[in-house]
Each structure stands twice: as structure tokens, then as C-alpha cells.
Motif scaffolding. Sequence first.
Motif, PDB file in Angstrom:
ATOM      1  N   LEU A 310      70.812  27.763 115.566  1.00 51.97           N
ATOM      2  CA  LEU A 310      70.059  28.092 116.790  1.00 51.97           C
ATOM      3  C   LEU A 310      70.855  27.748 118.045  1.00 51.97           C
ATOM      4  CD1 LEU A 310      66.431  26.966 115.793  1.00 51.97           C
ATOM      5  CD2 LEU A 310      67.367  29.299 115.883  1.00 51.97           C
ATOM      6  N   LYS A 311      71.521  26.597 118.027  1.00 54.94           N
ATOM      7  CA  LYS A 311      72.326  26.210 119.197  1.00 54.94           C
ATOM      8  C   LYS A 311      73.474  27.200 119.407  1.00 54.94           C
ATOM      9  CE  LYS A 311      71.644  21.442 118.157  1.00 54.94           C
ATOM     10  NZ  LYS A 311      72.235  20.119 117.922  1.00 54.94           N
ATOM     11  N   GLY A 312      74.083  27.637 118.328  1.00 53.65           N
ATOM     12  CA  GLY A 312      75.170  28.620 118.422  1.00 53.65           C
ATOM     13  C   GLY A 312      74.671  29.927 119.000  1.00 53.65           C
ATOM     14  N   GLU A 313      73.486  30.352 118.544  1.00 55.15           N
ATOM     15  CA  GLU A 313      72.925  31.616 119.049  1.00 55.15           C
ATOM     16  C   GLU A 313      72.597  31.512 120.536  1.00 55.15           C
ATOM     17  OE1 GLU A 313      69.750  32.439 116.321  1.00 55.15           O
ATOM     18  OE2 GLU A 313      71.139  33.250 114.817  1.00 55.15           O
ATOM     19  N   TYR A 314      72.098  30.349 120.914  1.00 59.30           N
ATOM     20  CA  TYR A 314      71.784  30.114 122.336  1.00 59.30           C
ATOM     21  C   TYR A 314      73.057  30.244 123.188  1.00 59.30           C
ATOM     22  CZ  TYR A 314      71.353  27.260 126.534  1.00 59.30           C
ATOM     23  OH  TYR A 314      71.434  26.805 127.819  1.00 59.30           O
ATOM     24  N   ILE A 315      74.132  29.609 122.746  1.00 57.16           N
ATOM     25  CA  ILE A 315      75.388  29.664 123.520  1.00 57.16           C
ATOM     26  C   ILE A 315      75.872  31.111 123.654  1.00 57.16           C
ATOM     27  CG2 ILE A 315      77.828  28.971 123.605  1.00 57.16           C
ATOM     28  CD1 ILE A 315      77.084  26.431 122.057  1.00 57.16           C
ATOM     29  N   LYS A 316      75.873  31.823 122.530  1.00 53.89           N
ATOM     30  CA  LYS A 316      76.348  33.218 122.554  1.00 53.89           C
ATOM     31  C   LYS A 316      75.503  34.059 123.496  1.00 53.89           C
ATOM     32  CE  LYS A 316      78.273  34.318 118.040  1.00 53.89           C
ATOM     33  NZ  LYS A 316      78.001  35.072 116.805  1.00 53.89           N
ATOM     34  N   LYS A 317      74.191  33.926 123.379  1.00 48.02           N
ATOM     35  CA  LYS A 317      73.267  34.723 124.189  1.00 48.02           C
ATOM     36  C   LYS A 317      73.492  34.436 125.680  1.00 48.02           C
ATOM     37  CE  LYS A 317      68.812  33.992 125.157  1.00 48.02           C
ATOM     38  NZ  LYS A 317      68.066  32.871 125.041  1.00 48.02           N
ATOM     39  N   GLU A 318      73.607  33.174 126.034  1.00 50.51           N
ATOM     40  CA  GLU A 318      73.776  32.805 127.439  1.00 50.51           C
ATOM     41  C   GLU A 318      75.116  33.287 127.989  1.00 50.51           C
ATOM     42  OE1 GLU A 318      71.612  31.351 129.677  1.00 50.51           O
ATOM     43  OE2 GLU A 318      70.231  31.833 128.038  1.00 50.51           O
ATOM     44  N   LEU A 319      76.176  33.087 127.210  1.00 52.61           N
ATOM     45  CA  LEU A 319      77.502  33.427 127.735  1.00 52.61           C
ATOM     46  C   LEU A 319      77.736  34.937 127.796  1.00 52.61           C
ATOM     47  CD1 LEU A 319      79.814  30.591 126.365  1.00 52.61           C
ATOM     48  CD2 LEU A 319      78.720  30.788 128.603  1.00 52.61           C
ATOM     49  N   LYS A 320      77.103  35.661 126.873  1.00 53.68           N
ATOM     50  CA  LYS A 320      77.285  37.124 126.890  1.00 53.68           C
ATOM     51  C   LYS A 320      76.727  37.763 128.154  1.00 53.68           C
ATOM     52  CE  LYS A 320      77.995  38.526 122.110  1.00 53.68           C
ATOM     53  NZ  LYS A 320      77.349  39.029 120.881  1.00 53.68           N
ATOM     54  N   LYS A 321      75.796  37.070 128.829  1.00 49.17           N
ATOM     55  CA  LYS A 321      75.217  37.586 130.080  1.00 49.17           C
ATOM     56  C   LYS A 321      76.185  37.481 131.259  1.00 49.17           C
ATOM     57  CE  LYS A 321      70.708  35.408 129.293  1.00 49.17           C
ATOM     58  NZ  LYS A 321      69.941  34.281 129.854  1.00 49.17           N
ATOM     59  N   VAL A 322      77.229  36.657 131.109  1.00 51.78           N
ATOM     60  CA  VAL A 322      78.053  36.298 132.256  1.00 51.78           C
ATOM     61  C   VAL A 322      79.100  37.368 132.550  1.00 51.78           C
ATOM     62  CG1 VAL A 322      79.680  34.554 133.139  1.00 51.78           C
ATOM     63  CG2 VAL A 322      77.773  33.857 131.676  1.00 51.78           C
ATOM     64  N   PRO A 323      79.152  37.872 133.809  1.00 53.03           N
ATOM     65  CA  PRO A 323      80.231  38.795 134.150  1.00 53.03           C
ATOM     66  C   PRO A 323      81.547  38.011 134.061  1.00 53.03           C
ATOM     67  CG  PRO A 323      78.667  38.504 135.994  1.00 53.03           C
ATOM     68  CD  PRO A 323      78.301  37.519 134.955  1.00 53.03           C
ATOM     69  N   GLY A 324      82.477  38.487 133.276  1.00 56.69           N
ATOM     70  CA  GLY A 324      83.687  37.706 133.041  1.00 56.69           C
ATOM     71  C   GLY A 324      83.835  37.391 131.561  1.00 56.69           C
ATOM     72  N   VAL A 325      82.743  37.567 130.802  1.00 56.46           N
ATOM     73  CA  VAL A 325      82.815  37.393 129.352  1.00 56.46           C
ATOM     74  C   VAL A 325      82.941  38.770 128.708  1.00 56.46           C
ATOM     75  CG1 VAL A 325      81.527  36.711 127.280  1.00 56.46           C
ATOM     76  CG2 VAL A 325      81.594  35.197 129.268  1.00 56.46           C
ATOM     77  N   ILE A 326      83.974  38.945 127.905  1.00 48.35           N
ATOM     78  CA  ILE A 326      84.187  40.231 127.237  1.00 48.35           C
ATOM     79  C   ILE A 326      83.457  40.239 125.898  1.00 48.35           C
ATOM     80  CG2 ILE A 326      85.939  41.784 126.245  1.00 48.35           C
ATOM     81  CD1 ILE A 326      87.905  40.423 128.349  1.00 48.35           C
ATOM     82  N   ASP A 327      83.535  39.103 125.185  1.00 49.26           N
ATOM     83  CA  ASP A 327      82.904  39.050 123.862  1.00 49.26           C
ATOM     84  C   ASP A 327      82.740  37.590 123.438  1.00 49.26           C
ATOM     85  OD1 ASP A 327      81.780  40.031 121.572  1.00 49.26           O
ATOM     86  OD2 ASP A 327      83.674  40.556 120.599  1.00 49.26           O
ATOM     87  N   ALA A 328      81.801  37.370 122.545  1.00 52.85           N
ATOM     88  CA  ALA A 328      81.623  36.031 121.975  1.00 52.85           C
ATOM     89  C   ALA A 328      81.544  36.175 120.465  1.00 52.85           C
ATOM     90  CB  ALA A 328      80.355  35.392 122.522  1.00 52.85           C
ATOM     91  N   THR A 329      82.471  35.502 119.758  1.00 50.92           N
ATOM     92  CA  THR A 329      82.514  35.616 118.298  1.00 50.92           C
ATOM     93  C   THR A 329      82.290  34.239 117.681  1.00 50.92           C
ATOM     94  OG1 THR A 329      84.899  35.227 118.288  1.00 50.92           O
ATOM     95  CG2 THR A 329      84.165  37.536 118.316  1.00 50.92           C
TER      96      THR A 329
END
Length: 390
Positions: A310-329
Amino acid sequence: MDFNSVKTFDKNYIANTYNRFDRLFVKGKGSELYDEKGKRYIDLAAGIAVNTFGTADPLWLEAVTSQLNSLPHISNLYYTEPQALLAEKLCKRTNMKKVFFSNSGAEANECAIKAARKYSHDKYSKDRSTIITLKDSFHGRTITTLSATGQEVFHKDFQPFTEGFIYSEPEDIQGIKSLMDRSDVCAVMMELIQGEGGVRVLSKSFVQEVASFAKEKDILVIIDEVQTGNGRTGKLYSYMNYDIYPDIVSTAKGLAGGIPFGATLFGEKTQGVLSAGLHGSTFGGNPVCAAGAISIIDRLTDDFLEEVVLKGEYIKKELKKVPGVIDATGMGLMLGIETIKPAREIAEKALEQGIVVITAKNKVRLLPPLNISTEILKEAIEILKGVIEV
Ligand SMILES: *Cc1c(COP(=O)(O)O)cnc(C)c1O
């Protein structure tokens, strides 16, 4: 000693192999670290996936110090209870059959490689000893594990290498199958999430197809869980996300929660390969490290690992919203963030803002302590967003 003196001594007397960040850490507690000026940092690296429950976790400290007070070291010529207990726990949790203990990831892999070749030599011939690894893999820094590492950059300065490694492109199922058709191949060795290679997650279909083709041909499947193991991906070992049963599993980094330890686990086929005198280690299985590892493994319950996911999913979800993030794997709390700004620049800027992150190839790599609180994690992610944003 002030920071400048430490830097001067380091520069003058330590082999210059690390491109260090400009920070001197002096203490830590849980997911927080402090530098010599008393500045607080949130730790999203955990010493490269080592401090599984953060820095100086109380239960871990209790386990380690009590063993340190009773019996810090005895040779492997004698029995110790922490080793026996830990081995039983690892086997029961994985359905692997035997364990060999060492001190590091490279050593755990060396042991895996020796055992794979011995299995094949005993059953087939001395000519059947080639091991397939993947491009962009990382398996360690010894001559043999560098040879296993499928990255040209690591190969150019240290010839001659241990022979008998060939490399396949990840996800190229036809390519790897044609290599597996060679009569000299005895094993396939891979990380299921390539850590140093940029937090690249292998697909379930590729891994399962490799595993089933290997089984048909009695080619051993070795999974390098040095970084992915010990709860990091939200399962005890990452292969459990793939529904495969490996023949050999190697692990280290987070196993003992902050002290040097490695383990090589053997499955049904390989459990009897290493017999008396064939392998050994002076420090391997050290009782202090084994006691530390027990305090880690015992707490990696299904409920706890669910939280990691759940913590991993939270990080991915939050960071993917950020202009400047291309991808989160990545999976669980092993994440790679591809950003528009260079990863190293982000890691340095993040330090200025009190956040510790590292890099892997062109990505920002996040490996926080698995028990990081949601509150601290949120605080860190909000700051990191500002650093990454373009
Ligand atoms: C870190 C790492 C290693 C090497 O481990 P050491 O303890 O540094 O020898 C091997 N394989 C993988 C996948 C790693 O991440």
C-alpha cells in the motif's frame, strides 16, 4: 572531528571508489537520520535496502546486542542456535530446503554459481557449466559476479574474467530460449526487478516462460534476491510475486537489518549439492547477524507486507501526478522514478531539503525502511514532489 577533517582523511586515506554525496551522517532513529550539524533527514534509501526496519530499530537492537553480549562469534566448526533457528524460518517460509550463510550479496551469488555448476557436473558433464544472465543485471563486484553482471561498463578493466557466462536481453523470450537450447547451459540467473539496472520489473509472462522452459531442460533457475528480498517488494521474496519455484535463491542486503549477512537457499533439486568441505565461510552465519535476521524475518508477516504494498502504491500514485515525472516503476517499496531533471541532481537537491534518496541509472531510486510511518512518508513525498517538479 569536523566534517572537513573527515573529508580530508577520507580523500587521503580511503581508496577513492565512491562518488559520495556531500553529507556526514552521525546518527539515526527509525526513518530519520541526522548529520553532524543536527539537521534532520527522512531516509528513503535505508542504506540501499539494508536497514529494513530503519536505523537502530529497538527490537533489532535488542536481538543484536543480547547476542553480542553472549556470543559474538564462534567458528562454523560448532553449532549455534541463531543459525539453526533462522535457517528453519527461511526454509519454512519459502519451501526451500537448505540454506548456506555468508556475509554479502556477492558471496551469496558466488555460492549459487558454485552449486549450480556442481549440480550440472555431477549429473551431466564438466562441459555443461554455462550460466545465462540478463543484460543490465547486477550480481556483485567479485571477479565472478562481475562476469555474471550483464553490463559492459563493468567488464572493461579487469580481464581475464571467470568464463562461462552469456547474456540475454530481458523480455526477449525467443532469444533466451535459443541460448537455453545450447547443450553447455546449466543455469539461468536473474533479478526479477533489476535494481542497479534502473528498477526494471521483469514481466510475469517472461519469467514464467523462462522458468518452465528451464524445468523442461533441467536448467537451474537462480533468482538473485539480494536487493528484492526480505520483504522489499511486498512479498518475503520477489519470486513469490511470479508464482515460480526457483532452484536457488540468493539474498543479502536487508536480511539482517543493517549488518553484513548473506544467504543462499537451495530448493528440492539442489539441496544436496554442497556437501562437507565443498564450501565455507569464516564469518558466514555469524550469530549476531543471524539473531538480527531473525528479528527481521519474524516481523515480515503477511499483514505487514500488505502495508508495504500500500505504501508503494501511494508513492507511485502521488509521484505520477507531478509534472517532471516521466514514469514510476517497481514493486512494494523498491521504486524507480524516471524524471525530466537528471536523477543525481534530484538526489542532491533532495538532500538540501532533508530527504535521502539514491539513484539507479537514470532514475531516482526509493528504498525506504519497510516500516516507515505513513505520516513521515507523506512528509517526505510532499517535499520530493517539489524537488522533482519542472
Ligand atoms: C547489491 C547487490 C549485489 C551485491 O551485494 P554486495 O553485498 O554488495 O556484495 C548483488 N546482486 C544484487 C541484485 C544487488 O542489488
